[in-house]
Design an enzyme around this catalytic site. Structure first.
Site, PDB file in Angstrom:
ATOM      1  N   GLY A   1       0.804  -1.219   0.000  1.00 25.83           N
ATOM      2  CA  GLY A   1       0.000   0.000   0.000  1.00 25.83           C
ATOM      3  C   GLY A   1       0.832   1.262   0.000  1.00 25.83           C
ATOM      4  O   GLY A   1       0.376   2.301  -0.462  1.00 25.83           O
TER       5      GLY A   1
ATOM      6  N   LYS B   1       2.543   1.228  -4.100  1.00 30.03           N
ATOM      7  CA  LYS B   1       1.596   0.443  -4.908  1.00 30.03           C
ATOM      8  C   LYS B   1       2.122   0.165  -6.306  1.00 30.03           C
ATOM      9  O   LYS B   1       1.810  -0.863  -6.898  1.00 30.03           O
ATOM     10  CB  LYS B   1       0.251   1.182  -5.012  1.00 30.03           C
ATOM     11  CG  LYS B   1      -0.581   1.132  -3.722  1.00 30.03           C
ATOM     12  CD  LYS B   1      -1.869   1.915  -3.865  1.00 30.03           C
ATOM     13  CE  LYS B   1      -2.672   1.990  -2.583  1.00 30.03           C
ATOM     14  NZ  LYS B   1      -3.523   0.829  -2.334  1.00 30.03           N
TER      15      LYS B   1
ATOM     16  N   ASN C   1      -8.012   4.287   5.545  1.00 26.73           N
ATOM     17  CA  ASN C   1      -7.964   4.499   4.103  1.00 26.73           C
ATOM     18  C   ASN C   1      -9.074   3.747   3.402  1.00 26.73           C
ATOM     19  O   ASN C   1      -9.514   2.700   3.838  1.00 26.73           O
ATOM     20  CB  ASN C   1      -6.588   4.102   3.539  1.00 26.73           C
ATOM     21  CG  ASN C   1      -6.519   2.648   3.110  1.00 26.73           C
ATOM     22  OD1 ASN C   1      -6.930   2.294   1.998  1.00 26.73           O
ATOM     23  ND2 ASN C   1      -6.034   1.785   3.996  1.00 26.73           N
ATOM     24  N   ARG C   2      -9.559   4.355   2.316  1.00 23.69           N
ATOM     25  CA  ARG C   2     -10.483   3.682   1.405  1.00 23.69           C
ATOM     26  C   ARG C   2     -10.022   3.938  -0.031  1.00 23.69           C
ATOM     27  O   ARG C   2     -10.775   4.382  -0.886  1.00 23.69           O
ATOM     28  CB  ARG C   2     -11.932   4.169   1.628  1.00 23.69           C
ATOM     29  CG  ARG C   2     -12.139   5.674   1.632  1.00 23.69           C
ATOM     30  CD  ARG C   2     -13.622   6.044   1.590  1.00 23.69           C
ATOM     31  NE  ARG C   2     -13.857   7.455   1.617  1.00 23.69           N
ATOM     32  CZ  ARG C   2     -14.009   8.217   2.709  1.00 23.69           C
ATOM     33  NH1 ARG C   2     -13.950   7.658   3.918  1.00 23.69           N
ATOM     34  NH2 ARG C   2     -14.238   9.514   2.617  1.00 23.69           N
TER      35      ARG C   2
ATOM     36  N   PHE D   1      -7.690   0.255  -4.265  1.00 23.59           N
ATOM     37  CA  PHE D   1      -6.739  -0.309  -5.248  1.00 23.59           C
ATOM     38  C   PHE D   1      -6.467   0.652  -6.400  1.00 23.59           C
ATOM     39  O   PHE D   1      -6.513   0.277  -7.576  1.00 23.59           O
ATOM     40  CB  PHE D   1      -7.236  -1.648  -5.810  1.00 23.59           C
ATOM     41  CG  PHE D   1      -7.170  -2.806  -4.851  1.00 23.59           C
ATOM     42  CD1 PHE D   1      -6.435  -2.750  -3.684  1.00 23.59           C
ATOM     43  CD2 PHE D   1      -7.854  -3.989  -5.136  1.00 23.59           C
ATOM     44  CE1 PHE D   1      -6.373  -3.843  -2.806  1.00 23.59           C
ATOM     45  CE2 PHE D   1      -7.808  -5.076  -4.272  1.00 23.59           C
ATOM     46  CZ  PHE D   1      -7.068  -5.002  -3.113  1.00 23.59           C
TER      47      PHE D   1
ATOM     48  N   SER E   1      -8.634  -6.558   1.561  1.00 22.53           N
ATOM     49  CA  SER E   1      -8.850  -5.107   1.612  1.00 22.53           C
ATOM     50  C   SER E   1     -10.348  -4.834   1.705  1.00 22.53           C
ATOM     51  O   SER E   1     -11.130  -5.438   0.981  1.00 22.53           O
ATOM     52  CB  SER E   1      -8.282  -4.439   0.363  1.00 22.53           C
ATOM     53  OG  SER E   1      -6.882  -4.481   0.405  1.00 22.53           O
TER      54      SER E   1
ATOM     55  N   ASN F   1     -11.983  -2.269   0.773  1.00 23.59           N
ATOM     56  CA  ASN F   1     -12.464  -1.199  -0.101  1.00 23.59           C
ATOM     57  C   ASN F   1     -12.798  -1.636  -1.521  1.00 23.59           C
ATOM     58  O   ASN F   1     -13.000  -0.805  -2.398  1.00 23.59           O
ATOM     59  CB  ASN F   1     -11.425  -0.073  -0.134  1.00 23.59           C
ATOM     60  CG  ASN F   1     -11.104   0.416   1.273  1.00 23.59           C
ATOM     61  OD1 ASN F   1     -12.004   0.712   2.046  1.00 23.59           O
ATOM     62  ND2 ASN F   1      -9.827   0.444   1.626  1.00 23.59           N
ATOM     63  N   THR F   2     -12.799  -2.939  -1.785  1.00 25.73           N
ATOM     64  CA  THR F   2     -13.244  -3.464  -3.086  1.00 25.73           C
ATOM     65  C   THR F   2     -14.438  -4.363  -2.818  1.00 25.73           C
ATOM     66  O   THR F   2     -14.301  -5.374  -2.129  1.00 25.73           O
ATOM     67  CB  THR F   2     -12.097  -4.251  -3.774  1.00 25.73           C
ATOM     68  OG1 THR F   2     -11.037  -3.342  -4.081  1.00 25.73           O
ATOM     69  CG2 THR F   2     -12.574  -4.918  -5.058  1.00 25.73           C
TER      70      THR F   2
ATOM     71  N   LYS G   1      -3.033 -13.000   2.212  1.00 22.56           N
ATOM     72  CA  LYS G   1      -3.175 -11.945   3.232  1.00 22.56           C
ATOM     73  C   LYS G   1      -4.630 -11.868   3.672  1.00 22.56           C
ATOM     74  O   LYS G   1      -5.523 -11.687   2.841  1.00 22.56           O
ATOM     75  CB  LYS G   1      -2.713 -10.608   2.661  1.00 22.56           C
ATOM     76  CG  LYS G   1      -2.756  -9.468   3.694  1.00 22.56           C
ATOM     77  CD  LYS G   1      -2.012  -8.255   3.187  1.00 22.56           C
ATOM     78  CE  LYS G   1      -2.073  -7.094   4.161  1.00 22.56           C
ATOM     79  NZ  LYS G   1      -1.345  -5.918   3.694  1.00 22.56           N
TER      80      LYS G   1
ATOM     81  N   ASN H   1      -4.616  -7.511   7.294  1.00 21.84           N
ATOM     82  CA  ASN H   1      -4.929  -6.258   6.611  1.00 21.84           C
ATOM     83  C   ASN H   1      -5.559  -5.262   7.603  1.00 21.84           C
ATOM     84  O   ASN H   1      -5.574  -5.509   8.811  1.00 21.84           O
ATOM     85  CB  ASN H   1      -5.867  -6.544   5.433  1.00 21.84           C
ATOM     86  CG  ASN H   1      -5.558  -5.655   4.239  1.00 21.84           C
ATOM     87  OD1 ASN H   1      -5.508  -4.430   4.390  1.00 21.84           O
ATOM     88  ND2 ASN H   1      -5.354  -6.240   3.091  1.00 21.84           N
TER      89      ASN H   1
ATOM     90  N   SER I   1       1.650   2.202   8.880  1.00 19.18           N
ATOM     91  CA  SER I   1       1.100   3.410   9.509  1.00 19.18           C
ATOM     92  C   SER I   1       2.086   4.124  10.431  1.00 19.18           C
ATOM     93  O   SER I   1       2.121   5.362  10.456  1.00 19.18           O
ATOM     94  CB  SER I   1      -0.159   3.056  10.303  1.00 19.18           C
ATOM     95  OG  SER I   1      -1.137   2.533   9.444  1.00 19.18           O
TER      96      SER I   1
END
Ligand SMILES: Cc1cc2nc3c(=O)[nH]c(=O)nc-3n(C[C@H](O)[C@H](O)[C@H](O)COP(=O)(O)O)c2cc1C
Length: 356
Positions: free
Chosen positions: A62, A65, A110-111, A114, A172, A174-175, A212, A241, A314
């Site tokens: 991340g 990327k 985070n969003r 990808f 993740s 966000n998908t 993951k 994640n 982070s």
């Protein structure tokens, strides 16, 4: 060693989070960021999957990327770098803003969704670098791909010859639909197809394949994942994640943003999950522990809970890259304190002996 981040860090943090990240990548690419003096004592070396990791502290997926700065980040002292997540086709990701600092909590939400330049651009960058240092590739799927496994097959086929390890990222938040791929039947098929693509792309000693997983899985789901992992096809697991949970203790104004939470508030839950996964797999499968590592003692807790390697992202947002060398020094001190001569002796130690 002069810690330039002490001066640059507060200025960079005045910028919106993703803008600051973009600037950091540009600075790293320009070569203006000085390398950290090498500190890789033999006690921190880890031999895994036929590869020699100079130390067990890696950069989590991340941050880079698009594989723009893997060597610059190895130069900051990381023992390995994971690029991605990479999807077969380029895609823009979610609308901005999509990355938020939670300074009072030492956390990030985070969003991103990808956002990346696609596997072709990434493959060309990886092909252009001198192969030194361990760089793994983390694979994702395009948002609009129906047959998810076909995207992982494509990513594996294109990037396996250029990578030291591969990661199937199905965790993740966000998908849409991505995390459903962690279910047993879907996962078996996904791992089988990705493995086949990888082996076809690199027939002579293909890179290891890792999975993951999300920290929000139920304990019952973990048993399924461990069973799939042990049935073959996978060489390791990455735990974990970001989380969709929002601990009540969060104090920052951004705590209510949608997306995956990472950093300090993720440490306990991701480490508990790592401990459980180690038990379920009987220590037979190497695990990379990630989530809330910001010091040597947190890295050490993960290692004793069963991690052969750790990763972070982070904490670097707040502490800068000098953190890596600090963590390594602290790890050496902790190993010495507990009478270990090598990090390998400490992996999973909590499961073998009562705590000192
Ligand atoms: C801004 C941001 C983007 C991320 N993007 C990805 C990604 O593309 N693929 C992935 O597997 N993990 C991604 N992650 C998750 C990290 O790799 C890591 O699992 C998580 O942040 C927990 O580690 P940390 O607490 O040290 O940050 C991302 C994390 C952040 C903060």
């Amino acid at each position: 060693m002069f810690d330039y981040f002490r001066i640059a860090g507060p200025l960079v943090r005045l910028l919106e989070a993703e803008t600051a990240h973009g600037l950091t990548i540009r600075l790293l690419k320009s070569g203006m960021v000085p390398r950290q003096p090498a500190f890789d004592p033999p006690a921190l070396a880890m031999h895994l999957w036929g590869r020699d990791f100079p130390n067990p502290v890696g950069l989590a997926a991340g941050f880079d990327k698009n594989a723009e700065v893997p060597d610059a980040m190895l130069g900051q002292g990381f023992g390995f770098v994971e690029i991605g997540s990479v999807t077969p086709r380029p895609q823009p990701g979610n609308p901005k803003p999509r990355m938020f600092r939670l300074p009072e909590d030492g956390a990030v939400i985070n969003r991103m969704g990808f956002n990346n330049e696609g596997m072709e651009a990434v493959a060309q960058r990886l092909a252009a670098r001198r192969r030194a240092g361990i760089v793994g590739a983390n694979l994702g799927k395009n948002k609009d791909t129906e047959d998810a496994a076909s995207d992982y097959e494509k990513g594996a086929a294109r990037l396996a010859p250029l990578s030291d390890y591969m990661v199937i990222n199905v965790s993740s938040p966000n998908t849409p639909g991505l995390r459903a791929l962690q279910g047993r039947d879907q996962l078996e098929a996904l791992v089988g197809r990705t493995r086949a693509a990888l082996d076809a792309a690199v027939s002579q000693s293909p890179p290891p394949l890792l999975l993951k997983i999300a920290p929000d899985l139920a304990w019952e789901d973990l048993a399924d994942i461990a069973a799939v992992a042990l049935a073959g096809g996978l060489d390791g697991l990455i735990v974990s994640n970001t989380t969709v949970a929002r601990p009540e203790t969060l104090r920052s104004a951004n705590a209510k943003e949608t997306g995956g939470l990472s950093g300090a508030p993720l440490f306990e839950s991701s480490t508990a999950m790592l401990r459980r996964v180690y038990e379920l797999t009987g220590g037979k499968l190497p695990i990379i522990g990630v989530g809330g590592v910001a010091s040597g003692s947190e890295a050490y807790v993960k290692i004793r809970a069963g991690a052969s390697l750790v990763q972070l992202y982070s904490a670097m947002v707040y502490e800068g890259p000098a953190l890596i060398t600090r963590i390594k020094h602290e790890l050496v001190d902790l190993l010495t304190r507990d009478g270990f001569t090598s990090i390998t002796q400490a992996v999973g130690y909590d499961h073998r002996e009562p705590k000192p």
